[in-house]
Design a protein around this motif. Structure first.
Motif, mmCIF file in Angstrom:
data_model
loop_
_atom_site.group_PDB
_atom_site.id
_atom_site.type_symbol
_atom_site.label_atom_id
_atom_site.label_comp_id
_atom_site.label_asym_id
_atom_site.label_seq_id
_atom_site.Cartn_x
_atom_site.Cartn_y
_atom_site.Cartn_z
ATOM 1 N N MET A 152 -22.570 30.211 -13.817
ATOM 2 C CA MET A 152 -21.620 30.583 -12.769
ATOM 3 C C MET A 152 -22.174 31.751 -11.965
ATOM 4 S SD MET A 152 -18.030 30.649 -14.901
ATOM 5 C CE MET A 152 -18.605 31.882 -16.046
ATOM 6 N N PRO A 153 -21.960 31.736 -10.657
ATOM 7 C CA PRO A 153 -22.306 32.924 -9.886
ATOM 8 C C PRO A 153 -21.322 34.052 -10.213
ATOM 9 C CG PRO A 153 -21.258 31.302 -8.472
ATOM 10 C CD PRO A 153 -21.445 30.666 -9.817
ATOM 11 N N ARG A 154 -21.642 35.245 -9.793
ATOM 12 C CA ARG A 154 -20.879 36.449 -10.107
ATOM 13 C C ARG A 154 -19.400 36.312 -9.790
ATOM 14 N NH1 ARG A 154 -20.695 40.194 -5.957
ATOM 15 N NH2 ARG A 154 -19.648 42.112 -6.499
ATOM 16 N N GLU A 155 -19.064 35.796 -8.623
ATOM 17 C CA GLU A 155 -17.666 35.677 -8.215
ATOM 18 C C GLU A 155 -16.882 34.772 -9.161
ATOM 19 O OE1 GLU A 155 -20.287 35.162 -6.219
ATOM 20 O OE2 GLU A 155 -20.178 36.924 -4.896
ATOM 21 N N PRO A 212 -26.756 38.754 -16.442
ATOM 22 C CA PRO A 212 -26.994 37.397 -15.951
ATOM 23 C C PRO A 212 -28.406 36.902 -16.268
ATOM 24 C CG PRO A 212 -27.263 38.955 -14.170
ATOM 25 C CD PRO A 212 -26.804 39.750 -15.364
ATOM 26 N N LYS A 213 -28.587 35.635 -15.994
ATOM 27 C CA LYS A 213 -29.908 35.014 -16.061
ATOM 28 C C LYS A 213 -30.381 34.836 -14.628
ATOM 29 C CE LYS A 213 -29.039 32.505 -20.310
ATOM 30 N NZ LYS A 213 -30.072 33.079 -21.141
ATOM 31 N N LYS A 214 -31.674 34.771 -14.438
ATOM 32 C CA LYS A 214 -32.206 34.555 -13.096
ATOM 33 C C LYS A 214 -32.911 33.208 -13.068
ATOM 34 C CE LYS A 214 -34.199 36.866 -9.269
ATOM 35 N NZ LYS A 214 -34.689 38.102 -8.721
ATOM 36 N N ILE A 215 -32.502 32.370 -12.154
ATOM 37 C CA ILE A 215 -33.117 31.059 -11.967
ATOM 38 C C ILE A 215 -33.665 31.050 -10.546
ATOM 39 C CG2 ILE A 215 -32.752 28.576 -11.902
ATOM 40 C CD1 ILE A 215 -30.372 29.025 -13.826
ATOM 41 N N ASP A 216 -34.980 31.171 -10.447
ATOM 42 C CA ASP A 216 -35.649 31.356 -9.163
ATOM 43 C C ASP A 216 -34.993 32.544 -8.454
ATOM 44 O OD1 ASP A 216 -37.394 29.242 -9.720
ATOM 45 O OD2 ASP A 216 -36.022 27.775 -8.855
ATOM 46 N N GLY A 217 -34.361 32.338 -7.322
ATOM 47 C CA GLY A 217 -33.741 33.446 -6.601
ATOM 48 C C GLY A 217 -32.263 33.614 -6.893
ATOM 49 N N ARG A 218 -31.721 32.795 -7.787
ATOM 50 C CA ARG A 218 -30.276 32.848 -8.077
ATOM 51 C C ARG A 218 -29.989 33.656 -9.327
ATOM 52 N NH1 ARG A 218 -26.917 27.712 -7.537
ATOM 53 N NH2 ARG A 218 -25.407 29.389 -7.569
ATOM 54 N N VAL A 219 -28.872 34.390 -9.293
ATOM 55 C CA VAL A 219 -28.408 35.160 -10.438
ATOM 56 C C VAL A 219 -27.178 34.437 -10.975
ATOM 57 C CG1 VAL A 219 -27.505 37.385 -11.183
ATOM 58 C CG2 VAL A 219 -29.311 37.286 -9.454
ATOM 59 N N ILE A 220 -27.247 34.011 -12.241
ATOM 60 C CA ILE A 220 -26.235 33.142 -12.827
ATOM 61 C C ILE A 220 -25.781 33.697 -14.177
ATOM 62 C CG2 ILE A 220 -25.804 30.794 -13.698
ATOM 63 C CD1 ILE A 220 -26.299 30.814 -10.722
ATOM 64 N N TRP A 221 -24.470 33.657 -14.417
ATOM 65 C CA TRP A 221 -23.933 34.046 -15.724
ATOM 66 C C TRP A 221 -23.679 32.804 -16.556
ATOM 67 C CZ3 TRP A 221 -23.749 37.461 -11.910
ATOM 68 C CH2 TRP A 221 -23.877 38.806 -12.249
ATOM 69 N N ASP A 222 -24.021 32.881 -17.824
ATOM 70 C CA ASP A 222 -23.803 31.804 -18.773
ATOM 71 C C ASP A 222 -22.324 31.825 -19.177
ATOM 72 O OD1 ASP A 222 -23.485 30.367 -21.211
ATOM 73 O OD2 ASP A 222 -25.571 30.728 -21.748
ATOM 74 N N ARG A 223 -21.608 30.769 -18.853
ATOM 75 C CA ARG A 223 -20.180 30.691 -19.129
ATOM 76 C C ARG A 223 -19.870 30.898 -20.613
ATOM 77 N NH1 ARG A 223 -17.424 26.571 -21.074
ATOM 78 N NH2 ARG A 223 -19.076 25.111 -20.583
ATOM 79 N N LEU A 224 -20.688 30.347 -21.500
ATOM 80 C CA LEU A 224 -20.422 30.480 -22.929
ATOM 81 C C LEU A 224 -20.587 31.924 -23.400
ATOM 82 C CD1 LEU A 224 -22.107 27.222 -24.254
ATOM 83 C CD2 LEU A 224 -19.723 27.621 -23.591
#
Length: 79
Positions: A16-19, A44-56
């Protein structure tokens, strides 16, 4: 009009993105950022240029937050 087919595998996204991560736990993005900075929420985790939080991880960390002590339960007032 184009018919929209339902996804046969309905599931929440893992990343999920930050929002969305903030909304998932019921806080605004500013409070979520504070919680990440002080360790109450995972980084968060970084996937290429995206910052993503692991929902679990967000869910597990939220579960580990302390409960309110002596919280009033509105059902305790029901006779």
């Amino acid at each position: 009009m184009v018919a929209v087919r339902a996804d046969p595998i309905a599931y929440p996204p893992r990343g999920m993105p930050r929002e969305e991560a903030a909304r998932y736990i019921g806080v605004g993005t500013t409070k979520f950022d504070e919680m990440v900075a002080d360790g109450r929420m995972p980084r968060p985790k970084k996937i290429d240029g995206r910052v993503i939080w692991d929902r679990l991880r967000v869910e597990a960390t939220f579960t580990d937050l302390p409960d309110v002590e002596n919280a009033l339960n509105p059902f305790d007032r029901v006779f």
